[in-house]
Design an enzyme around this catalytic site. Structure first.
Site, PDB file in Angstrom:
ATOM      1  N   THR A 161      37.225 -17.762  38.920  1.00 30.92           N
ATOM      2  CA  THR A 161      37.579 -16.444  39.436  1.00 30.92           C
ATOM      3  C   THR A 161      37.305 -16.327  40.933  1.00 30.92           C
ATOM      4  OG1 THR A 161      36.813 -14.139  39.378  1.00 30.92           O
ATOM      5  CG2 THR A 161      35.278 -15.758  38.588  1.00 30.92           C
ATOM      6  N   ASP A 162      37.983 -15.394  41.581  1.00 29.05           N
ATOM      7  CA  ASP A 162      37.708 -15.142  43.008  1.00 29.05           C
ATOM      8  C   ASP A 162      36.360 -14.428  43.197  1.00 29.05           C
ATOM      9  OD1 ASP A 162      38.417 -12.641  41.994  1.00 29.05           O
ATOM     10  OD2 ASP A 162      39.857 -12.164  43.579  1.00 29.05           O
ATOM     11  N   GLU A 163      35.790 -13.913  42.081  1.00 31.02           N
ATOM     12  CA  GLU A 163      34.544 -13.145  42.219  1.00 31.02           C
ATOM     13  C   GLU A 163      33.371 -14.003  42.685  1.00 31.02           C
ATOM     14  OE1 GLU A 163      33.781 -10.152  39.329  1.00 31.02           O
ATOM     15  OE2 GLU A 163      35.878 -10.020  38.730  1.00 31.02           O
TER      16      GLU A 163
ATOM     17  N   TYR B 214      27.945 -11.975  35.972  1.00 32.77           N
ATOM     18  CA  TYR B 214      29.192 -12.665  35.608  1.00 32.77           C
ATOM     19  C   TYR B 214      29.593 -13.655  36.694  1.00 32.77           C
ATOM     20  CZ  TYR B 214      34.253 -13.477  35.338  1.00 32.77           C
ATOM     21  OH  TYR B 214      35.495 -14.070  35.344  1.00 32.77           O
TER      22      TYR B 214
ATOM     23  N   LYS C  77      29.790 -17.802  36.655  1.00 29.47           N
ATOM     24  CA  LYS C  77      31.023 -18.561  36.934  1.00 29.47           C
ATOM     25  C   LYS C  77      30.798 -19.491  38.131  1.00 29.47           C
ATOM     26  CE  LYS C  77      34.585 -18.363  35.234  1.00 29.47           C
ATOM     27  NZ  LYS C  77      35.170 -19.064  34.051  1.00 29.47           N
TER      28      LYS C  77
HETATM   29  N1  LIG Z   1      40.803 -11.718  33.506  1.00 33.24           N
HETATM   30  C1  LIG Z   1      40.864 -11.988  34.798  1.00 33.24           C
HETATM   31  O1  LIG Z   1      41.315 -11.153  35.592  1.00 33.24           O
HETATM   32  C2  LIG Z   1      40.405 -13.329  35.309  1.00 33.24           C
HETATM   33  C3  LIG Z   1      40.655 -13.652  36.636  1.00 33.24           C
HETATM   34  C4  LIG Z   1      40.277 -14.914  37.112  1.00 33.24           C
HETATM   35  C5  LIG Z   1      39.661 -15.821  36.264  1.00 33.24           C
HETATM   36  N2  LIG Z   1      39.407 -15.469  34.969  1.00 33.24           N
HETATM   37  C6  LIG Z   1      38.774 -16.479  34.110  1.00 33.24           C
HETATM   38  O2  LIG Z   1      39.754 -16.875  33.152  1.00 33.24           O
HETATM   39  C7  LIG Z   1      39.139 -17.184  31.906  1.00 33.24           C
HETATM   40  C8  LIG Z   1      39.757 -16.349  30.805  1.00 33.24           C
HETATM   41  O3  LIG Z   1      39.580 -14.967  31.126  1.00 33.24           O
HETATM   42  P1  LIG Z   1      40.137 -13.847  30.140  1.00 33.24           P
HETATM   43  O4  LIG Z   1      40.280 -12.609  30.934  1.00 33.24           O
HETATM   44  O5  LIG Z   1      41.290 -14.357  29.377  1.00 33.24           O
HETATM   45  O6  LIG Z   1      38.884 -13.696  29.167  1.00 33.24           O
HETATM   46  P2  LIG Z   1      38.790 -13.067  27.722  1.00 33.24           P
HETATM   47  O7  LIG Z   1      37.452 -12.424  27.664  1.00 33.24           O
HETATM   48  O8  LIG Z   1      40.007 -12.249  27.404  1.00 33.24           O
HETATM   49  O9  LIG Z   1      38.841 -14.330  26.751  1.00 33.24           O
HETATM   50  C9  LIG Z   1      37.788 -15.234  26.646  1.00 33.24           C
HETATM   51  C10 LIG Z   1      38.004 -16.051  25.378  1.00 33.24           C
HETATM   52  O10 LIG Z   1      36.917 -16.981  25.279  1.00 33.24           O
HETATM   53  C11 LIG Z   1      36.417 -16.958  23.950  1.00 33.24           C
HETATM   54  N3  LIG Z   1      34.992 -17.302  24.000  1.00 33.24           N
HETATM   55  C12 LIG Z   1      33.975 -16.569  24.533  1.00 33.24           C
HETATM   56  N4  LIG Z   1      32.801 -17.196  24.356  1.00 33.24           N
HETATM   57  C13 LIG Z   1      33.084 -18.370  23.727  1.00 33.24           C
HETATM   58  C14 LIG Z   1      32.281 -19.449  23.283  1.00 33.24           C
HETATM   59  N5  LIG Z   1      30.955 -19.448  23.457  1.00 33.24           N
HETATM   60  N6  LIG Z   1      32.891 -20.494  22.679  1.00 33.24           N
HETATM   61  C15 LIG Z   1      34.231 -20.505  22.488  1.00 33.24           C
HETATM   62  N7  LIG Z   1      35.040 -19.485  22.862  1.00 33.24           N
HETATM   63  C16 LIG Z   1      34.472 -18.430  23.478  1.00 33.24           C
HETATM   64  C17 LIG Z   1      36.648 -15.543  23.455  1.00 33.24           C
HETATM   65  O11 LIG Z   1      36.677 -15.469  22.036  1.00 33.24           O
HETATM   66  C18 LIG Z   1      37.999 -15.218  24.088  1.00 33.24           C
HETATM   67  O12 LIG Z   1      39.059 -15.606  23.267  1.00 33.24           O
HETATM   68  C19 LIG Z   1      37.640 -16.932  32.104  1.00 33.24           C
HETATM   69  O13 LIG Z   1      37.021 -18.153  32.375  1.00 33.24           O
HETATM   70  C20 LIG Z   1      37.576 -16.008  33.315  1.00 33.24           C
HETATM   71  O14 LIG Z   1      36.378 -16.182  34.016  1.00 33.24           O
HETATM   72  C21 LIG Z   1      39.760 -14.253  34.473  1.00 33.24           C
END
Ligand SMILES: NC(=O)c1ccc[n+]([C@@H]2O[C@H](COP(=O)([O-])OP(=O)(O)OC[C@H]3O[C@@H](n4cnc5c(N)ncnc54)[C@H](O)[C@@H]3O)[C@@H](O)[C@H]2O)c1
Length: 347
Positions: free
Chosen positions: A130-132, A155, A159
């Protein structure tokens, strides 16, 4: 070829899984997900019977299980998205973020190194971040791939830590990694604890729209399918040992975004203009709240030719339409424990 995608039942992961299953029939896609509150197999109904798709229910924190599936399925690549992803939850339970985001990532790194036995040709560990991790910007400037890490929430600290481990495994063991740091995503299948789906749901239900502080926080927004397309491109064409920033060149102050959303929702719901805006309520700020994030995505654009394919207005309209056409999905995820969570956070 066998690719392990972690967190594939979540928001972004489900779009990545769908894209790979449909576009690469010769690649077997293994979706490993613990199905926490954020994981939902409904997100993948349309591909669940595809011959090149298999769901594995498991926890990345469980090292024995991770080693077992690496031995059994002989993965050639990993696309790692599983994470605890909500900043507000990280403030109330930081250790859950350390466990999944740090410990879980290191388990996957260890399993990759030991199962690939230092023969890394044609192998790839893709870490989605993430950009965070870069912290907060002032009024000006953009995050570059070289910007120093400066995380401010549990968070983003977790990350950032996982990004460092991935890079360290590249330096120490030669693991061929690639990392992407992306801005805020929005789109279908987004769990309604994050701003856009939360507010869509509250507008439908005529509930208050809780805007943090003065609403001036600024974020860059990217449509989730554009992120999935970038991940596909970086997985196949990105240079190993590199980081790429991904962003929408699309900065919005929260309050302006909420007003645009209200306007579009009034049209979609056939309500008089201004109806939804009346639901806006300002609430006490989140501690450690970063003022502004903005991404410079020039590197991925120049090296790989990636750019966003939809404008924010188009993406928002597609998103609203999806939520209005998928009320069952919304109702199922907002029943039960979601209600308790909502009470705790906002009442
Ligand atoms: N949502 C955003 O805007 C955003 C932006 C940049 C990066 N990201 C990154 O992208 C990735 C996905 O984000 P998202 O928004 O889809 O998240 P999300 O919370 O919607 O999904 C996370 C998934 O991971 C699974 N999970 C959580 N803990 C787990 C574990 N211990 N073992 C196995 N599975 C597990 C959950 O069941 C879920 O399906 C993350 O790594 C996040 O940091 C998200």
């Amino acid at each position: 070829m066998n690719i392990l995608i972690t967190g594939g039942a979540g928001f972004i992961g489900s779009h990545v899984v769908r894209r790979f299953v449909k576009n690469y029939p010769n690649i077997n896609i293994y979706n490993l997900d613990a199905l926490t509150y954020a994981g939902n197999l409904e997100n993948l109904r349309d591909v669940e019977n595809a011959p090149n798709y298999k769901f594995l229910k498991g926890d990345i924190v469980d090292a024995d299980y991770i080693n077992e599936i690496f031995n059994k399925y002989k993965f050639d690549g990993v696309i790692h998205l599983a994470a605890e992803s909500h900043v507000d939850r990280s403030i109330t339970d930081p250790l859950a973020f350390v466990k999944t985001n740090v410990f879980g990532t290191v388990n996957l790194l260890n399993a990759s190194v030991s199962s690939w036995k230092n023969d890394f040709s044609e192998k790839r560990f893709y870490h989605v971040s993430t950009d965070e991790v870069y912290g907060s910007l002032g009024d000006k400037g953009l995050f570059l791939e070289t910007t120093a890490y400066d995380p401010n929430s549990p968070y983003s600290a977790s990350k950032a830590s996982s990004d460092h481990f991935v890079r360290a495994y590249g330096e120490t063991y030669g693991l061929p990694f690639v990392i992407t740091n992306c801005s805020n995503n929005y789109g279908p299948n987004h769990f309604p604890e994050k701003l856009i789906p939360l507010f869509i749901n509250n507008i439908i239900e005529n509930q208050p729209l809780p805007v943090y502080g003065d609403g001036k926080y600024t974020r860059d927004w990217l449509y989730v399918e554009d992120h999935a397309r970038a991940i596909d491109l970086v997985y196949h064409k990105g240079r190993k040992y590199e980081t790429y920033n991904i962003g929408g060149f699309n900065e919005w102050q929260n309050i302006d975004l909420v007003k645009l959303l209200c306007k579009q929702m009034d049209v979609k719901l056939g309500r008089a203009e201004g109806t939804s805006e009346k639901l806006i309520t300002y609430v006490k700020d989140r501690p450690g709240h970063d003022l502004r994030y903005a991404i410079d995505a020039t590197k991925i654009n120049e090296e790989l030719g990636w750019e966003p394919s939809v404008t924010f207005e188009q993406g928002l309209e597609k998103t609203i339409d999806w939520y209005l056409n998928n009320k069952e999905w919304l109702n199922s995820v907002t029943s039960g424990s979601y209600k308790e969570y909502y009470q705790k956070m906002y009442n």
